[in-house]
Enzyme design. Structure first.
Site, PDB file in Angstrom:
ATOM      1  CE  LYS A  92      -5.242  41.514  36.883  1.00  0.00           C
ATOM      2  NZ  LYS A  92      -4.383  40.445  36.354  1.00  0.00           N
ATOM      3  NE  ARG A  97      -4.479  30.353  40.304  1.00  0.00           N
ATOM      4  CZ  ARG A  97      -3.264  30.298  39.737  1.00  0.00           C
ATOM      5  NH1 ARG A  97      -2.308  29.568  40.301  1.00  0.00           N
ATOM      6  NH2 ARG A  97      -3.009  30.940  38.627  1.00  0.00           N
TER       7      ARG A  97
END
Length: 475
Positions: free
Chosen positions: A256, A330
């Site tokens: 990120k 996820r």
């Protein structure tokens, strides 16, 4: 104690507050006839009509004491509901500190749960690392004719909300997976639910390879937290809760930008939310059976980090092509879902996760996205939010979205198109619920406030959503 109910009151408060509607301003009975007349004249002179969030402050003497009276407007009686009532009370009280006597002018509005919730919300501050702590608080004595229960639901849930906020606001080095597990154990002892903690060796034996791939490069090792509350021994039905527990997320090798990484201590917001729900269910002794699973870990970088292009196994048996290591939540959730279904034998599942930035693009920061394979369950959960200052919206779950996570070399890939990103993520999770009734809550926007919401108006954790999950299960 910042809140308590009283039938009688002392004649010495820093402030007296009356919550009034614009239909008719009814002054409190504790005022003398002369002071009632005086207040009525001041109201008339200032053209005060008790519109929503409008406020007037009047000072006078009574029984040789100074009375600081505030009348807070709630607007029209017919337009009030639990959400906007909270907002207007908050607007009226947020700048006050000290000992305060508070009452509704309209007895029909008497609601100790809402008042207690607002007072605790106003008083909250995460100042653990500030050299100068908050010293003055709002202390409310709430004047009511109602019978006061031993446990006031709104007040207890407000205090649990502070626990949820503290967990999310804590910085990641102070709350790695092991410490989060220890906190869950402490809370289980305090509130009355069982906690089992599985280390990575036990998780590996269970086949939780997807979850452990995400955790592979981290210095702080992963732990699976299993919480069990048995509120009805006569029932075999078990509600399942799953919370995303990324105590820090660098994005992995799909790193990120620094600005995006700054807020990643909050990526365990789903875990904190579901821990809060367990505390609430146990505290209120709800007659339901509930099991909660959090697969806690960090997504870090290092020579052992999982990589874009890797194919990883799952506890479910499906294989996943990793196309982006920053779609890690996820990958932890799917093994948690499989575990809670196969090992804990739950009958239905609600999961909460700070899963996608796409949900904020779709719904902003004030609304939680609801995804489900059961429309009636989704509707029931949304209805459960009506008593709280929380907003939910059901999102589409059409099978056409499945095409986005097709892979040429594995059963699935972990990311798809940026278009409809929050739905793509939900459809990915749905592949692992094995036909169970299931609701997914994407709380990426609602777990943490940036100061724009009029109620959650301080930057930091909101403590939302667990109340709605609690109300949904409570029924």
């Amino acid at each position: 104690m910042s809140f308590k109910c009283v039938k009688k009151f002392e004649n010495s408060y820093d402030r007296y507050v009356v919550l009034a509607t614009s239909d008719k301003i009814i002054l409190p009975e504790y005022l003398t006839k002369e002071n009632k007349k005086f207040v009525e004249e001041v109201i008339k002179k200032n053209a005060f009509t008790a519109k929503s969030s409008e406020k007037i402050e009047i000072t006078f003497t009574q029984d040789k004491k100074i009375i600081n009276l505030s009348i807070v407007g709630l607007g029209e009686l017919k337009k009030l509901n639990p959400k906007n009532t909270r907002q207007y009370i908050h607007d009226g009280l947020k700048d006050y500190t000290g000992k305060t006597l508070l009452s509704f002018a309209n007895k029909e509005l008497d609601n100790m749960d809402i008042v207690a919730d607002v007072v605790e919300h106003i008083n909250y501050k995460f100042d653990k690392y500030l050299s100068k702590k908050k010293e003055k608080f709002l202390e409310v004595e709430y004047l009511t004719d109602k019978k006061v229960p031993k446990i006031i639901e709104g007040y207890e849930l407000a205090k649990i909300s502070n626990i949820v906020k503290d967990l999310i606001n804590e910085h990641s080095e102070a709350l790695p997976p092991k410490v989060l597990a220890e906190k869950a154990v402490e809370l289980g002892k305090d509130f009355g639910f069982e906690v089992e903690v599985l280390d990575e060796k036990k998780a590996a034996k269970l086949g939780m390879k997807s979850y452990l791939s995400v955790a592979r490069a981290a210095f702080h090792r992963p732990y699976v937290i299993v919480m069990r509350y048995v509120g009805n021994k006569q029932s075999k039905y078990i509600h399942g809760l799953v919370g995303k527990g990324l105590t820090y997320d660098t994005g992995g090798l799909s790193l990120k930008p620094s600005d995006s990484m700054l807020g990643m201590k909050q990526d365990m917001g789903g875990a904190a939310t579901m821990i809060g729900a367990m505390c609430a269910l146990a505290k209120m002794k709800v007659k339901k059976n509930v099991t909660c699973v959090v697969a806690a870990c960090e997504n870090s970088i290092g020579p052992n980090a999982y990589r874009p292009g890797d194919v990883i196994d799952t506890m479910n048996g499906k294989t996943i092509e990793v196309t982006n290591t920053d779609a890690e939540g996820r990958l932890t959730l799917i093994d948690a879902l499989t575990y809670i279904i196969r090992k804990e034998k739950v009958d239905e599942i609600v999961d909460a996760a700070t899963l996608t930035g796409a949900i904020m693009v779709a719904l902003g920061e004030d609304v939680t996205g609801v995804f489900s394979n059961d429309n009636e369950a989704a509707k029931k959960l949304i209805e459960a939010s009506e008593n709280w200052y929380e907003y939910f919206w059901q999102m589409p779950m059409y099978d056409t979205y499945k095409r986005y996570f097709k892979s040429d070399i594995a059963d699935m890939q972990n990311t798809g198109s940026r278009m409809g990103g929050s739905v793509n993520a939900a459809k990915f999770l749905e592949e692992f619920v094995e036909g169970k009734k299931w609701i997914h809550l994407d709380i990426a926007g609602t777990a943490f406030a940036n100061g724009g919401n009029p109620y959650y108006n301080r930057k930091g954790a909101t403590g939302q959503v667990f109340r709605t999950v609690y109300s949904y299960i409570k029924g």
